[in-house]
Design an enzyme around this catalytic site. Sequence first.
Site, short mmCIF file in Angstrom:
data_model
loop_
_atom_site.label_atom_id
_atom_site.label_comp_id
_atom_site.label_asym_id
_atom_site.label_seq_id
_atom_site.Cartn_x
_atom_site.Cartn_y
_atom_site.Cartn_z
N CYS A 124 -2.96 -0.58 -7.03
CA CYS A 124 -3.87 -0.99 -5.96
C CYS A 124 -4.84 0.17 -5.69
O CYS A 124 -4.58 1.31 -6.07
CB CYS A 124 -3.03 -1.27 -4.72
SG CYS A 124 -3.94 -1.63 -3.24
N THR A 172 -5.21 1.68 -3.00
CA THR A 172 -4.46 2.68 -2.23
C THR A 172 -3.78 3.68 -3.17
O THR A 172 -3.73 4.88 -2.89
CB THR A 172 -3.37 1.99 -1.37
OG1 THR A 172 -4.00 0.97 -0.62
CG2 THR A 172 -2.69 2.95 -0.43
N HIS A 187 -6.15 6.32 -4.28
CA HIS A 187 -6.32 7.37 -3.25
C HIS A 187 -5.17 8.37 -3.36
O HIS A 187 -5.38 9.58 -3.28
CB HIS A 187 -6.31 6.77 -1.85
CG HIS A 187 -7.53 5.98 -1.50
ND1 HIS A 187 -8.74 6.55 -1.26
CD2 HIS A 187 -7.72 4.64 -1.37
CE1 HIS A 187 -9.63 5.62 -0.99
NE2 HIS A 187 -9.04 4.44 -1.06
N HIS A 208 3.21 -0.17 -4.49
CA HIS A 208 3.70 -1.14 -3.50
C HIS A 208 3.55 -2.61 -3.91
O HIS A 208 4.12 -3.48 -3.30
CB HIS A 208 3.02 -0.93 -2.14
CG HIS A 208 1.54 -1.10 -2.19
ND1 HIS A 208 0.68 -0.06 -2.44
CD2 HIS A 208 0.76 -2.18 -2.07
CE1 HIS A 208 -0.55 -0.48 -2.46
NE2 HIS A 208 -0.54 -1.78 -2.25
N CYS A 264 8.04 -3.36 19.01
CA CYS A 264 6.86 -2.87 19.76
C CYS A 264 6.08 -4.08 20.34
O CYS A 264 6.38 -5.23 20.04
CB CYS A 264 5.96 -2.01 18.88
SG CYS A 264 4.99 -2.92 17.67
N CYS A 291 4.56 -6.40 17.63
CA CYS A 291 5.60 -7.20 16.96
C CYS A 291 6.09 -8.33 17.86
O CYS A 291 6.33 -9.44 17.41
CB CYS A 291 6.78 -6.32 16.55
SG CYS A 291 6.45 -5.33 15.09
N ARG A 312 -17.95 -6.56 -12.74
CA ARG A 312 -17.27 -7.17 -11.59
C ARG A 312 -18.02 -8.41 -11.11
O ARG A 312 -17.41 -9.40 -10.71
CB ARG A 312 -17.16 -6.15 -10.46
CG ARG A 312 -16.22 -5.03 -10.86
CD ARG A 312 -15.90 -4.10 -9.72
NE ARG A 312 -14.60 -3.49 -9.99
CZ ARG A 312 -13.83 -2.91 -9.08
NH1 ARG A 312 -14.23 -2.86 -7.83
NH2 ARG A 312 -12.68 -2.41 -9.41
N LEU A 324 -12.56 -5.77 5.99
CA LEU A 324 -11.30 -5.35 5.37
C LEU A 324 -11.44 -3.98 4.72
O LEU A 324 -10.47 -3.23 4.58
CB LEU A 324 -10.88 -6.39 4.31
CG LEU A 324 -9.60 -6.07 3.54
CD1 LEU A 324 -8.37 -6.39 4.39
CD2 LEU A 324 -9.53 -6.83 2.23
#
Length: 347
Positions: free
Chosen positions: A41, A43, A46, A68, A101, A104, A205, A269
């Site tokens: 991904c 992420t 990075h 992930h 929290c 949640c 793309r 996003l």
Amino acid sequence: MNTMTAIWKTEPKQGFEIKDAQIPKIKDDEVLIKVKATSICGTDLHIYNWDAWSASRIGKNLPYIFGHEVSGEVVEVGKDAKGVSIGDHVSAETHIACNYCYQCRTGNSHICENVEILGVDRNGTFAEYLSLPARNAWVNDKSIPHHIATAQEPLGNAVHTVFNGEIAAKTVAIFGMGPIGVCGVRLCKLAGAEKVIAVDMNETRLKFAKDFGADVIINGSAEGVDVRKEIMDATNGAGADVFLEMAGSPGAMQDGLATLRPGGRASILGVFSKPFEIDVTNDIVFKGIQLNGVNGRKMFDSWYKSKSFLPKMNLEKLVTHKFKLTEIEKGFDVLLNHDGMKVVLEP
Ligand SMILES: [Zn+2]
Ligand SMILES: [Zn+2]
């Protein structure tokens, strides 16, 4: 044999290390997943590059296993784990929420203030095995190949962004044609958008965007192309009804807001590397637009929607490269050179 091959981030600098790890021991509410496919991904790029965000968020976690996006098979189930059985094919919702929290407890666990993200705050999927709370395991139909099932996580991001407001019969401008943007194009078309305008700086793309149903493609880096003028022309001078920012680019944000019609919806996003200027007075206030930030996937509403759209998404086409897990360097090369869309790794 209690060890497995894993891709570690060991040092606060660019790169990674391939070395053995202990196969995770699961807690009572967790499952152990044998990874069949995991994908790279943005992420992870990075983290690979070790930019300022990685250093501030992950520095304290080193050494740890990253990655992930995953599809795998459940091989062990903790005694308190519900809803998942040994042999199930599963993907992972990567946001592990605290469940106590305010967010949640009010149906917004995707923005949990104590969130633990897989492959960011705890060991991830670039390994042969992975432990995961059972409540974060999403059971896939066994007819879905693992290399497709792993791509559901970005599809979920696209679903969450596209369906943040009305989409049927709308003109939609989407900036950023990575895997999420291209999924966004297709979702908009499937959901009955009138016209989808895809904007990117990369011709390859944009070809994907066209294949996935974009009515108009705009290459912002092409000689003499004025993105704002092209969007206004494509919307008969009205501006787009909906603007989806999936590029994380200040220019995209400014162009998208400038070409959004009064009363339109902007859903953001993209992740921007630093703060920048926008014309709040003219582009937000006086136009009376609705502006919303989109984080992760709505649990688990986005997953149910993704499941419904998945057979019509043609994700097979988005998976441009497959490598063995230990060949992960090749995968990073492909993505850093913008030569591919989704890179899938198989242990
Ligand atoms: Zn991801
Ligand atoms: Zn929480």
